[in-house]
Write a protein that holds these residues in place. Structure first.
Motif: not given
Length: 373
Positions: A2-20, A94-103
């Motif tokens: 879920t979006i809350l799980n992604k938010y809590n585990d910082n996966s969005y931020m970690l993915l952005c860091n990896y791509l940068s 972006i493949q996943k809806k939850s990641l799009n919402n975080l974006d």
């Protein structure tokens, strides 16, 4: 997830860091080709992109498609596609809806990085053309933004490590607690100030007009405006924490009026022994019958049975005991907050943009904490 799980585990931020970080390497690779004039090596970029966006590296969160498209002048051509008769097509999404919402919450930081990847890839079509200066500038701005967020996250992790290295409550003392910490109750509108400055004493936030919505009872606060006998400090100079958050305060009129906008902050319990001159009480600090203690050995004086059961009857004594407190002088740093608990999903829109996850603070939706007696 879920979006809350992604938010809590910082996966969005970690993915952005990896791509940068990968973007820097790709930019260096392209510059080396231009410098050496070895344009045949440009085909290596295809493999680099495929590796960068592979399932292993992005956990299937992003979609990459790369293929050569025959140029219009060669529509009847059936031979091998090469640089002379075709051009590259690339799609990154972006493949996943939850990641799009975080974006959206992150002001499309990830989408911006993906656009830069697409623009840099365009060099495959014309390696003699320099990547536009604006593209590079945007690239640097995006990476700077990612680094800022990552640094905040890393600093928080460092602070949590420091807490683990300090004195702690014993396992037996921890077992007595009804839940996983001590709790501070407030209105969600006060959360931004708390995340910026930490939890501050009642006197500090009111004298500096730092509180946006006060849910406390004015009469009770007047009773708390007195000197405790252990350290001789005014009770209003302490940050109050409940041992059990499900107490008579949850039933108060001012809280019930805005119950859907109430947040509970779960504080790491070791704050009791790590912050100097912290007190604990066997009841509500506003009541004269309540005793205050500084000695850890006196924790046995607290009515743990009643606090663990979480029930009280309509008499003053049980209500007093259910509001037993931990009182921390002056302030509690943000890194002692381990969780924000809310009643429902509706309130998340007010919390997500404040990015407590960058500070290592989890968000939990749990209506059980907000039930009345």
């Amino acid at each position: 997830m879920t979006i809350l799980n992604k938010y809590n585990d910082n996966s969005y931020m970690l993915l952005c860091n990896y791509l940068s970080e990968s973007l820097r390497e790709i930019q260096t690779f392209i510059k080396s080709i231009r410098k050496s004039k070895e344009y045949a090596r440009i085909t290596e970029l295809e493999n680099i992109y495929k590796e960068t966006f592979s399932y292993a590296n992005t956990r299937g969160e992003l979609y990459l498609k790369m293929e050569r498209i025959l140029s219009p002048h060669y529509l009847s051509f059936n031979g091998e596609l090469d640089r002379g008769n075709s051009s590259w097509f690339i799609s990154i999404k972006i493949q996943k809806k939850s990641l799009n919402n975080l974006d959206k919450i992150y002001n499309k930081l990830l989408s911006g990085l993906l656009r830069i990847y697409k623009k840099i890839f365009s060099v495959l079509n014309n390696p003699d053309t320099e990547i536009m200066e604006g593209t590079l500038k945007k690239h640097e701005e995006l990476i700077a933004g990612v680094n800022l967020k990552m640094n905040e996250f890393l600093e928080s992790a460092k602070d949590k490590t420091v807490i683990n290295e300090r004195e702690k409550l014993t396992s037996e003392e921890i077992k007595n607690l009804p839940y996983n910490g001590f709790y501070h109750m407030t209105h969600v509108s006060n959360l931004e100030t708390i995340l910026n400055y930490g939890l501050l004493s009642h006197k500090t936030v009111h004298s500096n007009e730092m509180i946006k919505r006060d849910i406390s009872n004015n009469k009770i606060q007047e009773l708390r405006n007195r000197i405790e006998k252990v350290y001789g400090r005014n009770i209003q100079d302490y940050v109050p924490l409940y041992i059990n958050p499900m107490n008579p305060m949850m039933n108060s009129n001012k809280v019930m009026e805005v119950i859907d906008n109430i947040v509970l902050m779960e504080i790491i319990p070791h704050v009791l022994v790590q912050k100097k001159k912290t007190l604990f009480s066997d009841g509500n600090a506003s009541t004269k019958e309540t005793n205050f203690y500084k000695d850890q050995a006196k924790l046995e004086n607290i009515n743990w049975k009643l606090l663990q059961e979480g029930k009280w009857v309509e008499d003053a004594e049980s209500k007093r005991i259910m509001c037993s407190e931990v009182l921390v002088p002056t302030n509690i740093e943000v890194y002692y907050i381990q969780k924000i608990i809310v009643k429902s999903e509706a309130i998340l829109k007010n919390i997500f943009p404040l990015f407590p996850n960058h500070k290592g603070i989890f968000i939990e939706i749990n209506s059980e904490y907000f039930r009345t007696n």
